[in-house]
Design an enzyme around this catalytic site. Structure first.
Site, PDB file in Angstrom:
ATOM      1  N   LYS A 294      43.289  25.460  -9.032  1.00  0.00           N
ATOM      2  CA  LYS A 294      44.254  24.413  -8.710  1.00  0.00           C
ATOM      3  C   LYS A 294      45.198  24.225  -9.886  1.00  0.00           C
ATOM      4  CE  LYS A 294      44.513  19.524  -7.364  1.00  0.00           C
ATOM      5  NZ  LYS A 294      45.536  19.157  -8.379  1.00  0.00           N
TER       6      LYS A 294
ATOM      7  N   SER B  86      49.578  26.098 -15.579  1.00  0.00           N
ATOM      8  CA  SER B  86      49.207  27.320 -16.307  1.00  0.00           C
ATOM      9  C   SER B  86      48.107  27.076 -17.335  1.00  0.00           C
ATOM     10  CB  SER B  86      50.438  27.942 -16.983  1.00  0.00           C
ATOM     11  OG  SER B  86      51.445  28.233 -16.024  1.00  0.00           O
ATOM     12  N   ARG B  87      47.327  26.011 -17.125  1.00  0.00           N
ATOM     13  CA  ARG B  87      46.230  25.647 -18.028  1.00  0.00           C
ATOM     14  C   ARG B  87      46.724  25.286 -19.439  1.00  0.00           C
ATOM     15  NH1 ARG B  87      44.527  25.215 -13.623  1.00  0.00           N
ATOM     16  NH2 ARG B  87      42.549  26.011 -12.815  1.00  0.00           N
ATOM     17  N   LEU B  88      47.996  24.934 -19.552  1.00  0.00           N
ATOM     18  CA  LEU B  88      48.541  24.483 -20.840  1.00  0.00           C
ATOM     19  C   LEU B  88      48.499  22.957 -20.868  1.00  0.00           C
ATOM     20  CD1 LEU B  88      51.536  26.971 -21.241  1.00  0.00           C
ATOM     21  CD2 LEU B  88      49.236  27.107 -22.233  1.00  0.00           C
TER      22      LEU B  88
END
Length: 214
Positions: free
Chosen positions: A10, A191-193
Site C-alpha cells: 500500500k 515509495s517508503r520514503l
C-alpha cells in the site's frame, strides 16, 4: 509456507510531516495527533504497545491503554503483581508504540517508568465501571489458571463481598507513568520514503529535534 504475502503493498499518501510543520514541543505534537486519532474514530485510539524486558533479557510486548498524559509523561494502569510489573521492578526502562495504521502514522516513545501516587490511582479506579473495579480484585494477572470458571466463581464472590458498599482500591493495583526520553513521530509517505521526526531530551531537560532517514 506463505510467499504470496510479499506482494501485499500500500502506498501511504494521506499526509506529510516536516520540520516546519511539526510542533516544537513533542507533547503538543502528540496532543495534536492524538486528537486527530480521536476525531477519525479509529478503533482503540488509546491502545499502545508496551515493551518490557525480563531479568533474563527477553523482550515482551503487550497492548495497554493510555489513561492520561501531560508534560510529565504517559500513564497506564495494571496489576502490580503481574508479569509486566515484575519486569518493571527489575528494569524500569520501556518503550511505547501507538500504531495508528489507518492514519498511516506511528508514535514511538522510549523512557522509564515510575509508579503514580496512590491518590492518583484511587481517583482513576473510582472512575472505572463497577465491572472493571471488580475485575481488578478477581484476576491474579499473569498467573496460570486451569479454566475460566475460576474467574467467574471469584467474580461472583467479589460481587457478594462488595454488594453493600464502594469497591476499594486493591493494594496490588495502580498506575505507572512512562517518563519519555525520546519521542518519534512517523508519517507514512510514498515509495517508503517516510517522514520520521525525532525528539530527544538533552541534559538540560530540553528537546532536540532531528529528521531520521526512513
Amino acid at each position: 509456507m506463505r510467499e504470496d504475502i510479499a506482494s501485499i503493498r500500500k502506498e501511504y499518501t494521506q499526509a506529510e510531516l516536516t520540520e516546519q510543520s511539526v510542533l516544537k514541543n513533542p507533547f503538543e505534537q502528540f496532543e495534536k495527533w492524538f486528537q486527530q486519532a480521536l476525531d477519525s474514530e479509529i478503533i482503540e485510539p488509546t491502545a499502545m504497545v508496551l515493551s518490557t524486558v525480563n531479568p533474563e533479557g527477553q523482550p515482551f510486548q503487550r497492548t495497554v491503554l493510555l489513561k492520561t498524559f501531560n508534560n510529565d509523561g504517559f500513564v497506564f494502569y495494571t496489576n502490580y503483581e503481574s508479569r509486566k510489573a515484575d519486569h518493571l521492578n527489575h528494569n524500569p526502562r520501556v518503550s511505547l508504540l501507538f500504531p495508528w495504521y489507518s492514519l498511516e502514522r506511528q508514535v514511538t516513545i522510549t523512557g522509564h517508568v515510575e509508579k503514580v501516587s496512590t491518590k492518583e490511582s484511587l481517583k482513576y479506579f473510582l472512575s472505572r465501571p463497577k465491572g472493571s473495579q471488580l475485575g481488578a480484585w478477581v484476576s491474579n494477572q499473569s498467573e496460570v489458571i486451569s479454566s475460566r470458571s475460576i474467574l467467574e466463581t471469584k467474580l461472583a464472590q467479589m460481587k457478594q463481598k462488595f454488594k453493600d458498599g464502594k469497591i476499594p482500591l486493591p493494594d496490588h493495583w495502580g498506575g505507572y507513568r512512562v517518563i519519555p526520553e525520546s519521542i518519534e513521530f512517523w508519517q507514512g509517505r510514498k515509495s517508503r520514503l517516510h517522514d520520521r521526526i525525532y525528539f530527544q531530551k538533552d541534559g538540560k531537560n530540553s528537546w532536540n529535534i532531528s529528521r531520521l532517514s526512513p
